[in-house]
Design an enzyme around this catalytic site. Sequence first.
Site, PDB file in Angstrom:
ATOM      1  N   HIS A  32      61.156  48.678  -2.639  1.00 21.59           N
ATOM      2  CA  HIS A  32      62.661  47.914  -2.582  1.00 21.59           C
ATOM      3  C   HIS A  32      62.888  46.704  -1.998  1.00 21.59           C
ATOM      4  O   HIS A  32      63.305  46.200  -1.150  1.00 21.59           O
ATOM      5  CB  HIS A  32      61.457  48.307  -0.815  1.00 21.59           C
ATOM      6  CG  HIS A  32      61.338  50.187  -1.344  1.00 21.59           C
ATOM      7  ND1 HIS A  32      62.564  51.288  -0.517  1.00 21.59           N
ATOM      8  CD2 HIS A  32      60.800  50.588  -1.509  1.00 21.59           C
ATOM      9  CE1 HIS A  32      61.626  52.501  -0.843  1.00 21.59           C
ATOM     10  NE2 HIS A  32      61.065  52.308  -1.223  1.00 21.59           N
ATOM     11  N   ALA A 120      59.797  63.163 -10.689  1.00 21.47           N
ATOM     12  CA  ALA A 120      57.726  61.770 -10.629  1.00 21.47           C
ATOM     13  C   ALA A 120      58.747  60.705 -10.620  1.00 21.47           C
ATOM     14  O   ALA A 120      57.670  59.615 -10.521  1.00 21.47           O
ATOM     15  CB  ALA A 120      57.410  62.433 -13.014  1.00 21.47           C
ATOM     16  N   GLY A 121      59.735  60.482 -10.319  1.00 21.79           N
ATOM     17  CA  GLY A 121      60.259  58.726  -9.870  1.00 21.79           C
ATOM     18  C   GLY A 121      60.227  58.400 -10.874  1.00 21.79           C
ATOM     19  O   GLY A 121      59.389  56.794 -10.724  1.00 21.79           O
ATOM     20  N   LEU A 122      60.255  58.649 -11.845  1.00 27.64           N
ATOM     21  CA  LEU A 122      60.075  58.044 -13.615  1.00 27.64           C
ATOM     22  C   LEU A 122      62.445  57.500 -13.434  1.00 27.64           C
ATOM     23  O   LEU A 122      62.487  57.427 -14.749  1.00 27.64           O
ATOM     24  CB  LEU A 122      59.711  58.623 -14.481  1.00 27.64           C
ATOM     25  CG  LEU A 122      58.243  59.388 -14.278  1.00 27.64           C
ATOM     26  CD1 LEU A 122      57.975  59.088 -15.455  1.00 27.64           C
ATOM     27  CD2 LEU A 122      57.734  57.129 -13.685  1.00 27.64           C
ATOM     28  N   SER A 123      62.439  57.820 -12.365  1.00 27.78           N
ATOM     29  CA  SER A 123      64.477  57.904 -12.936  1.00 27.78           C
ATOM     30  C   SER A 123      64.996  57.878 -13.899  1.00 27.78           C
ATOM     31  O   SER A 123      65.544  57.643 -14.269  1.00 27.78           O
ATOM     32  CB  SER A 123      63.862  56.185 -13.397  1.00 27.78           C
ATOM     33  OG  SER A 123      65.419  55.647 -12.871  1.00 27.78           O
ATOM     34  N   ASP A 169      67.296  51.004 -10.903  1.00 28.78           N
ATOM     35  CA  ASP A 169      67.513  51.946 -12.676  1.00 28.78           C
ATOM     36  C   ASP A 169      68.326  51.353 -13.520  1.00 28.78           C
ATOM     37  O   ASP A 169      67.461  51.890 -14.341  1.00 28.78           O
ATOM     38  CB  ASP A 169      66.702  52.821 -11.579  1.00 28.78           C
ATOM     39  CG  ASP A 169      65.784  53.475 -10.441  1.00 28.78           C
ATOM     40  OD1 ASP A 169      65.598  51.836 -10.552  1.00 28.78           O
ATOM     41  OD2 ASP A 169      66.311  54.276  -9.794  1.00 28.78           O
TER      42      ASP A 169
HETATM   43  C1  GAF Z   1      64.519  54.061  -6.283  1.00 29.88           C
HETATM   44  C2  GAF Z   1      65.730  53.280  -6.256  1.00 29.88           C
HETATM   45  F1  GAF Z   1      67.060  53.862  -7.260  1.00 29.88           F
HETATM   46  C3  GAF Z   1      65.903  52.034  -6.242  1.00 29.88           C
HETATM   47  O1  GAF Z   1      67.382  51.669  -6.788  1.00 29.88           O
HETATM   48  C4  GAF Z   1      64.445  51.127  -6.217  1.00 29.88           C
HETATM   49  O2  GAF Z   1      64.794  50.604  -4.604  1.00 29.88           O
HETATM   50  C5  GAF Z   1      63.318  51.817  -5.636  1.00 29.88           C
HETATM   51  O3  GAF Z   1      63.664  53.483  -5.638  1.00 29.88           O
HETATM   52  C6  GAF Z   1      62.448  51.478  -4.803  1.00 29.88           C
HETATM   53  O4  GAF Z   1      61.535  50.913  -5.868  1.00 29.88           O
HETATM   54  O5  GAF Z   1      63.491  54.248  -7.801  1.00 29.88           O
END
Ligand code: GAF
Length: 389
Positions: A32, A120-123, A169
């Site tokens: 964040h 899973a928060g791995l983009s 990301d």
């Molecule tokens: C997500 C967002 F896509 C990123 O831009 C970043 O803010 C992240 O959350 C938190 O660090 O992955």
Amino acid sequence: MTGVRELFGSRFGGAPDGVWLAPGRANLMGEHTDYNDGYVLPFALAQGVTAAAARRNDRRLVLCSRQEPGGAEIELDGLAPGRVTGWAAYPAGVAWALESAGYRVPGACLAIDSDLPAGAGLSSSAALECAAALALTELAGLAVGRGELAAIARRAENEFVGVPSGIMDQSASLLCRSGHALLLDCRSLDSSQVPFDPPAARSRLLLINTRARHELTAGEYGRRRAECEQAARLLGVPSLRYVTDVAETGRLPDPLLRRRARHVVTDNQRVLDAVALLRAASAGPGPEDTYPGIGRLLTQAHLSLRDDFEVSWPAADAAVEAALAAGALGARMMGGGFGGSVLALVPAPACGQVREAVTGAFTRQAWAAPEFLDAVPSASARRLPPGPR
Ligand code: GAF
């Protein structure tokens, strides 16, 4: 399982003109902080999204995905935010953002496959955008720099899909180098490669997918962004990046805003501290304390995300606690929060006991078993050579 070339052949017939892979990312430090103009230290994963693509002679984008039922056919002319929904909005948004930036995109058939666990928060969303961006620009013979392409993919996500994410990301997927983490200054967009090779120090990075699904479209992410902007306004700075002395956050009258700002300011510093440790280790015979030091920073970051930024979730707290008790050097929740994965830095011999401890903690809560992935700092998005994938 057959590869993405076979998926392309079965859906569109024939062979694709090329196959592009864009990796997912893990983030060592700086959560964040990107949308606060701060620092981040992500690295690319070996896992990612592949796009097998071929040019068409018309102005249609025809999409299919192994993971999503049904395909999509999109007219490139008249494309605008709101016209495409669901997963197809990500590649369609990239085509829209490229054309908005003045790059003419050809019609194309795209078959998509992924070995990143979704949610899973791995983009995986950024990886999908980046795979589509590389495929479309290379099919068109366009030379677009990686930094610009990251900004275009982010614009697709922010303005076309409607998710207010930062630049981390897409930058990780397009700019990382194998064996390195990427130090990105989200204010200047300057970046540098930081040697990062845990196996060389007999350590492993374990990703623990807690299976609590993470969704950035839900309101909390946007709320945190707004709180940070409000805190910056009250402190009289353009963004929280401009605050470097954490004592300054004490001037905020609202305790909630104070906590939010404290997280951002201290996490920016943790990124710089982690970089200093890694650079010192790679400059000579590494100081003994490098990986324990990184581990301590990870755990401090978790406490800050849990208590000050309040974006952790019960399964992440349980995974961190169990991993630390079983010998991890440090662990923290990763990504936007409220679901997704935990990153744990573990001495190689302790990996088995950490997995067992985390699985045991989940079983006792009657939660779905966690999934473990090795996080290996890998190369950025690229065209794959001919052959199976
Ligand atoms: C997500 C967002 F896509 C990123 O831009 C970043 O803010 C992240 O959350 C938190 O660090 O992955």
